[in-house]
Design an enzyme around this catalytic site. Structure first.
Site, PDB file in Angstrom:
ATOM      1  N   ASP A 255      10.712   1.620   5.795  1.00 21.79           N
ATOM      2  CA  ASP A 255       9.969   2.003   6.662  1.00 21.79           C
ATOM      3  C   ASP A 255       9.622   0.994   7.990  1.00 21.79           C
ATOM      4  OD1 ASP A 255       8.602   0.425   5.047  1.00 21.79           O
ATOM      5  OD2 ASP A 255       7.280   0.803   5.841  1.00 21.79           O
TER       6      ASP A 255
ATOM      7  N   GLU B 229       6.459  -0.029   2.928  1.00 21.13           N
ATOM      8  CA  GLU B 229       6.090  -1.820   2.664  1.00 21.13           C
ATOM      9  C   GLU B 229       4.780  -1.905   3.809  1.00 21.13           C
ATOM     10  OE1 GLU B 229       6.071  -6.315   4.208  1.00 21.13           O
ATOM     11  OE2 GLU B 229       7.223  -4.118   5.502  1.00 21.13           O
TER      12      GLU B 229
END
Length: 413
Positions: free
Chosen positions: A85, A180
């Site tokens: 991400d 994350e």
């Protein structure tokens, strides 16, 4: 001694950053956005094409893969990890990467928004990049080097090792994680399936940097229940939750305990988001310090500020909800000094003087360390992350690939 690396890292990186993988901190799902799986699927197919036979994505969007050992003697299984991400702080849609070849110290004006200028005086690490090739976005989005640089580097190293079985190394595990950036990156990771003894996140900044210490981190949500009434008849009755929230934020110090005012080992209290109406408002804080005791001190300070403000609003109420995010991984890593020693040696073998430091942030490795997988952080070359000024150099990414390969070999020695 071994064939030189024919790098694929640039080509991979340019493709990966054009896949929108922003996570969403307000989503209740996991992963928080389905589009993170778009990159995960691409990576699985590329790994399978390289001959990594067990590469797959699970239901949560994690990518797992194994690079088989090329030695027969026992070697600890090592994991290399990066996250899929990108930050929600700046748009990650329609990223247009631009390569600025042979950087000479000039201002980098981003063409889609010429007001976004990357200047050497504002980014001193650019001083190490003279003659190198700098990649930026076009001015409308972040770049996504955090952490697609790390992904591209792990993939490039994997390609080299799969193509050169004469290079000695033990079993290597690859792990790509979603979410994350919003602190959920290892919520559903299956460490038993991963089967690694030690790990390294490839998610750091400056060339040569190695970090085995992170912040400890908590999230604090403050819910304020005010008193709402018609504003035309509100005298002596209304207690606006929006104004209460604003007053609390205004009371926080500006010269200390604020991320914009501190560096080094100083922690902070940061009001990341505010939302609300007259009747109810919420402030979402992140609290950071290198020690657990520092976290408690900061949270006590915040509670005292809230209670002082609330005394002026006798009919309103508040609730503070504390959520532990991660803890300083150094407590764990100090028990396994070889994890650090081997990484520093790998950086040296890549021709770089290591920069051994602490990181004013966190990685998946912080939580993984406390879950039983000691996992410090290696540089990926990413800079000015979470912003439209984000940049990375091609040469730094190539050096990170070399470090990964050297590190795999060192563990087998």
């Amino acid at each position: 001694m071994f064939p030189p690396i024919q790098h694929s890292v640039l080509e991979r990186f340019l493709r990966y950053v054009q896949i929108d993988t922003q996570s969403n901190p307000f989503s209740p799902t996991f992963p928080s956005t389905e589009k993170q799986k778009d990159l995960a699927r691409v990576l699985v197919q590329e790994l399978l094409a390289l001959g990594v036979a067990d590469a797959h994505m699970d239901e949560y969007g994690y990518v797992y893969a194994t690079v088989p050992a090329t030695v027969t003697h026992p070697v600890p299984t090592i994991c290399f990890c990066s996250h899929l991400d990108t930050s929600s702080d700046s748009s990650g849609t329609d990223v247009k990467p631009i390569i600025h070849y042979n950087y000479k110290g000039q201002d980098l004006v981003l063409p889609d928004d010429p007001s976004i200028i990357i200047r050497l005086q504002d980014h001193p690490n650019l001083g190490e990049q003279m003659g190198n090739d700098i990649i930026t976005a076009s001015g409308l989005t972040l770049l996504g080097a955090d952490n697609k640089a790390g992904i591209a580097e792990i993939m490039d190293a994997t390609q080299y090792l799969m193509q050169h079985p004469e290079v000695p190394h033990g079993t290597l595990k690859i792990l790509f994680t979603p979410d994350e950036e919003i602190g959920r990156g290892v919520n559903h990771v299956d460490l038993q399936k991963l089967g690694a003894h030690f790990g390294y996140t490839v998610d750091g900044e400056r060339r040569g940097s190695f970090e085995d210490e992170t912040f400890s981190a908590d999230a604090v949500t403050l819910i304020i229940d005010g008193v709402s009434t018609h504003p035309g008849f509100a005298k002596g009755k209304m207690e606006s939750a929006v104004k209460i929230a604003s007053e609390i934020v205004a009371r926080l110090p500006k010269d200390r305990l604020a991320p914009e005012a501190v560096d080094g080992r100083a922690g902070f209290i940061h009001p990341a988001t505010i939302e609300g109406l007259t009747e109810k408002a919420a402030i979402h804080f992140i609290v950071r310090d290198f020690t657990d005791e520092g976290l408690v001190t900061h949270e006590t300070f915040l509670k005292n500020v809230v209670e002082e403000v609330m005394q002026n609003y006798p009919h309103s109420r508040y609730e503070m909800r504390l959520h532990q995010q991660y803890r300083n991984m150094k407590k764990v890593l100090d028990q396994y000094p070889q994890v650090t020693t081997n990484a520093l040696e790998a950086i040296r073998r890549a021709g770089i003087e290591p920069i051994h430091s602490s990181i004013r942030g966190g990685t998946d490795g912080a939580r993984l360390s406390y879950m039983g997988l000691p996992c410090p952080n290696i540089f990926a070359g990413e800079h000015a992350f979470h912003s439209k000024q984000e940049w990375v150099s091609v040469q730094d990414m190539q050096k990170a690939v070399e470090v990964i390969v050297h590190l795999a070999m060192i563990w087998a020695e």
